[in-house]
Design a protein around this motif. Structure first.
Motif, short mmCIF file in Angstrom:
data_model
loop_
_atom_site.label_atom_id
_atom_site.label_comp_id
_atom_site.label_asym_id
_atom_site.label_seq_id
_atom_site.Cartn_x
_atom_site.Cartn_y
_atom_site.Cartn_z
N GLU A 156 112.52 -61.21 66.76
CA GLU A 156 111.55 -60.38 67.50
C GLU A 156 110.44 -59.95 66.54
N GLY A 157 109.20 -60.18 66.94
CA GLY A 157 108.08 -59.82 66.07
C GLY A 157 107.90 -58.31 65.93
N TYR A 203 106.09 -47.05 82.55
CA TYR A 203 107.10 -46.55 83.51
C TYR A 203 108.02 -47.67 83.97
N HIS A 204 109.32 -47.37 84.09
CA HIS A 204 110.28 -48.38 84.55
C HIS A 204 111.31 -47.75 85.48
N HIS A 205 111.55 -48.40 86.60
CA HIS A 205 112.67 -48.03 87.47
C HIS A 205 113.28 -49.32 88.00
N GLY A 239 112.04 -63.62 70.82
CA GLY A 239 111.77 -62.47 71.69
C GLY A 239 113.02 -61.69 72.06
N GLY A 256 110.87 -55.42 74.30
CA GLY A 256 109.60 -55.98 74.76
C GLY A 256 108.86 -55.01 75.67
N GLN A 257 108.51 -55.49 76.86
CA GLN A 257 107.74 -54.66 77.80
C GLN A 257 108.52 -53.46 78.30
N ALA A 287 114.05 -58.52 77.75
CA ALA A 287 115.17 -58.68 78.68
C ALA A 287 115.63 -60.13 78.76
N ALA A 288 114.70 -61.09 78.78
CA ALA A 288 115.09 -62.50 78.93
C ALA A 288 115.83 -63.00 77.69
N GLY A 316 109.86 -58.52 86.62
CA GLY A 316 110.62 -57.28 86.48
C GLY A 316 111.80 -57.55 85.57
N THR A 317 112.38 -56.49 85.02
CA THR A 317 113.49 -56.68 84.08
C THR A 317 114.64 -57.46 84.74
N SER A 367 113.94 -61.13 84.61
CA SER A 367 114.02 -61.68 83.25
C SER A 367 115.47 -61.82 82.82
N VAL A 423 108.11 -65.20 64.76
CA VAL A 423 108.23 -66.65 64.61
C VAL A 423 106.82 -67.21 64.45
N THR A 434 108.20 -66.04 74.87
CA THR A 434 106.84 -65.52 74.61
C THR A 434 105.96 -65.77 75.83
C1 LIG Z 1 103.57 -51.03 82.67
C2 LIG Z 1 104.76 -51.84 83.07
C3 LIG Z 1 105.61 -51.34 84.05
C4 LIG Z 1 106.73 -52.07 84.43
N1 LIG Z 1 107.58 -51.53 85.35
C5 LIG Z 1 108.74 -52.15 85.62
C6 LIG Z 1 109.71 -51.53 86.44
O1 LIG Z 1 109.50 -50.43 86.95
N2 LIG Z 1 110.90 -52.19 86.64
C7 LIG Z 1 111.15 -53.40 86.09
O2 LIG Z 1 112.25 -53.94 86.27
N3 LIG Z 1 110.22 -54.04 85.34
C8 LIG Z 1 109.03 -53.45 85.09
N4 LIG Z 1 108.11 -54.05 84.30
C9 LIG Z 1 108.26 -55.46 83.94
C10 LIG Z 1 109.31 -55.71 82.89
O3 LIG Z 1 109.17 -54.81 81.80
C11 LIG Z 1 109.14 -57.15 82.38
O4 LIG Z 1 109.09 -58.02 83.48
C12 LIG Z 1 110.29 -57.58 81.48
O5 LIG Z 1 110.63 -56.56 80.57
C13 LIG Z 1 109.88 -58.84 80.74
O6 LIG Z 1 110.90 -59.22 79.85
P1 LIG Z 1 110.76 -60.58 79.04
O7 LIG Z 1 111.89 -60.66 78.11
O8 LIG Z 1 110.61 -61.69 80.03
O9 LIG Z 1 109.38 -60.48 78.29
P2 LIG Z 1 108.92 -59.42 77.13
O10 LIG Z 1 109.49 -58.10 77.41
O11 LIG Z 1 107.43 -59.55 77.07
O12 LIG Z 1 109.60 -60.01 75.84
C14 LIG Z 1 109.04 -61.03 75.06
C15 LIG Z 1 109.22 -60.65 73.61
O13 LIG Z 1 108.77 -61.71 72.77
C16 LIG Z 1 108.24 -61.13 71.61
N5 LIG Z 1 107.40 -62.13 70.93
C17 LIG Z 1 106.24 -62.67 71.37
N6 LIG Z 1 105.78 -63.55 70.46
C18 LIG Z 1 106.68 -63.58 69.46
C19 LIG Z 1 106.77 -64.30 68.22
N7 LIG Z 1 105.86 -65.20 67.84
N8 LIG Z 1 107.84 -64.07 67.41
C20 LIG Z 1 108.81 -63.18 67.76
N9 LIG Z 1 108.75 -62.45 68.90
C21 LIG Z 1 107.70 -62.67 69.75
C22 LIG Z 1 107.48 -59.94 72.15
O14 LIG Z 1 107.22 -58.98 71.11
C23 LIG Z 1 108.43 -59.42 73.21
O15 LIG Z 1 109.31 -58.43 72.69
C24 LIG Z 1 106.98 -53.35 83.88
C25 LIG Z 1 106.12 -53.85 82.90
C26 LIG Z 1 105.04 -53.11 82.49
C27 LIG Z 1 104.14 -53.65 81.43
#
Ligand SMILES: Cc1cc2nc3c(=O)[nH]c(=O)nc-3n(C[C@H](O)[C@H](O)[C@H](O)COP(=O)(O)OP(=O)(O)OC[C@H]3O[C@@H](n4cnc5c(N)ncnc54)[C@H](O)[C@@H]3O)c2cc1C
Length: 442
Positions: free
Chosen positions: A30-31, A53-55, A7, A37-38, A10-11, A422-423, A426, A226, A260
């Motif tokens: 990354e798939g 939307y993100h802030h 993935g 990601g989000q 952000a994490a 939130g980002t 993560s 993966v 994931t």
């Molecule tokens: C509509 C919306 C609004 C938001 N607004 C805000 C905001 O204003 N401010 C803020 O800080 N946060 C906001 N967030 C939350 C923030 O985007 C997430 O909390 C954060 O980006 C999560 O990061 P992550 O790395 O934990 O997960 P993800 O971003 O979900 O990353 C996980 C990654 O793993 C990948 N993956 C999954 N399965 C596989 C596999 N089998 N093989 C390879 N890759 C795989 C996915 O494609 C993805 O890219 C918002 C989210 C959404 C949906």
């Protein structure tokens, strides 16, 4: 040490950067065909716009520090936000204490109650004591039915749809903390909220992060899903990935970190013990369903408009160009129409163009001048696993980052607690799990 990371959100990217800086080699798979990601973006009007939307809040220090470390500090803008509630055919500003006093849909007593309860939660530090309660009951009990029905009930429904009454009170506590932290301390707390945005979009943050990971000897592979985590003698030893040619290839690692969603993880590692899987399965997620309109004219003057009107089939209107300047998107006005939905919702299953048609007539309720000829372009995004539904007494059910399989770690948004995902969290979690991996490796 060689660490395989699943993935590039952000994490995963924050973990890879932390490992790289400590001299370890991190490889991210990354798939999707894009980073972030989000928090990923797509192109609109010559600019880049987040799919959802993100802030940032001023309390989001982990990601803000990271942005500075990447040399993007000068791109961070802190902007006064405009927040409103649409209720009974009217938009009410909802930013300052004076706005609250003018909020006539609530009786005067309820307005004071709302102010007092908000202040109480804001000053309340021991969130663990709130763990046994679900937010909807607690709010009804202490803030009253009026406040619940008009202000916080719609907020809960907006975020959690049909699951609004399952959400634990710490989620609500966390929301109040972050929103008020963005106003400053003491008397400054009376000021308007300021929200942050990296003016090159979140995409630029991820791109510079990727460059730095590469410079530190790491790798990031997009469009490389993966398929499974290799486990030998109770230890994770590698990843089976689908390369760009569609071939299955196995790579060896000393440790593996998966970012994931919880429902994906057990599919990648079927030997995961059942009690850990049970913990993962206790949390359901909602998807974010977003229709994004590129408009000739602004719909309103508000950035973040909560819709407290159940005759309207969406819960939030986020007008990006009431936050950052339209010149970022070629002078166009950008409006997100937002819903958080589960798979059983008819709106979730609707064809994108039908959903647009369903929404359009309601935009006139917000601005009677609105005409569909204002729409120059529209986009549709469904972000899976966008919002975990975290219930009461969650700390006892929180899945550990160290999984029962040696050298295998999990870091996803269900492990962000008590804050809402939130980002920032993560990024913080990615760094934390990188530390755990390094501690375990010595
Ligand atoms: C509509 C919306 C609004 C938001 N607004 C805000 C905001 O204003 N401010 C803020 O800080 N946060 C906001 N967030 C939350 C923030 O985007 C997430 O909390 C954060 O980006 C999560 O990061 P992550 O790395 O934990 O997960 P993800 O971003 O979900 O990353 C996980 C990654 O793993 C990948 N993956 C999954 N399965 C596989 C596999 N089998 N093989 C390879 N890759 C795989 C996915 O494609 C993805 O890219 C918002 C989210 C959404 C949906």
């Amino acid at each position: 040490m060689r660490v395989g990371i699943i993935g590039a959100g952000a994490a995963g990217m924050a973990a890879a950067f932390a490992l790289g800086k400590a001299g370890h080699q991190a490889t991210v798979y990354e798939g999707a065909s894009f980073l972030g990601g989000q928090a990923s973006t797509f192109d609109v009007g010559g600019g880049r716009l987040e799919r959802g939307y993100h802030h940032l809040f001023t309390s989001d220090t982990d990601i803000v520090d990271l942005i500075h470390e990447l040399g993007l500090g000068p791109k961070m803008a802190w902007i006064e936000s405009t927040v409103g509630i649409f209720y009974d055919g009217k938009i009410y500003n909802f930013v300052t204490p004076a706005d609250l006093l003018r909020f006539t849909p609530l009786s005067l007593i309820d307005r004071f109650r709302l102010g007092l309860v908000t202040l109480y939660i804001r000053r309340y530090k021991d969130w663990r004591k709130l763990e046994p309660f679900v937010a909807s009951e607690w709010i009804r009990k202490y803030a009253g039915k009026g406040v619940y029905d008009v202000v916080w009930g719609p907020l809960l429904r907006g975020k959690f749809g049909a699951h609004y009454d399952k959400v634990g009170m710490p989620w609500f506590w966390g929301k109040i903390q972050t929103r008020f932290a963005s106003r400053g301390k003491g008397l400054k707390g009376m000021q308007r909220e300021r929200l942050g945005y990296p003016m090159g979009s979140f995409a630029e943050v991820f791109e510079v992060l990727e460059q730095r990971i590469n410079e530190l000897g790491g790798e990031v592979h997009l469009s490389t899903p993966v398929r499974s985590i290799v486990v030998e003698d109770g230890r994770a030893t590698g990843l089976e990935v689908l390369d760009s040619g569609g071939n299955s290839v196995t790579h060896s690692f000393d440790a593996v970190l998966s970012t994931t969603p919880s429902y994906v993880f057990p599919r990648l590692v079927p030997s995961l013990p059942q009690d850990y899987v049970d913990k993962l399965q206790r949390v359901d997620y909602l998807a974010a369903v977003l229709v994004i309109l590129v408009l000739k004219e602004p719909l309103s003057k508000i950035y973040w408009l909560n819709i407290a009107d159940r005759s309207i089939p969406f819960v939030g209107l986020i007008e990006q160009t009431n936050f950052v300047d339209p010149s970022m998107y070629g002078g166009k006005h950008i409006l997100y129409i937002s819903n958080y939905l589960d798979e059983s919702s008819p709106l979730f299953n609707m064809k994108d163009s039908d959903l647009l048609e369903e929404y359009i007539p309601h935009l006139k309720k917000i601005n009677p001048r609105f005409d569909r000829s204002w729409i120059e372009e529209w986009h549709y995004h469904k972000v899976a696993a966008a919002q975990p539904i975290i219930g009461a007494n969650y700390s006892a059910q929180l899945p550990d980052h160290r999984t029962p399989i040696k050298s295998l770690y999990l870091a996803n948004t269900t492990q962000v607690y008590p804050e809402d995902r939130g980002t920032n969290y993560s990024v913080r979690m990615g760094k934390h799990v990188a530390d755990l991996i390094m501690q375990d490796f010595v």
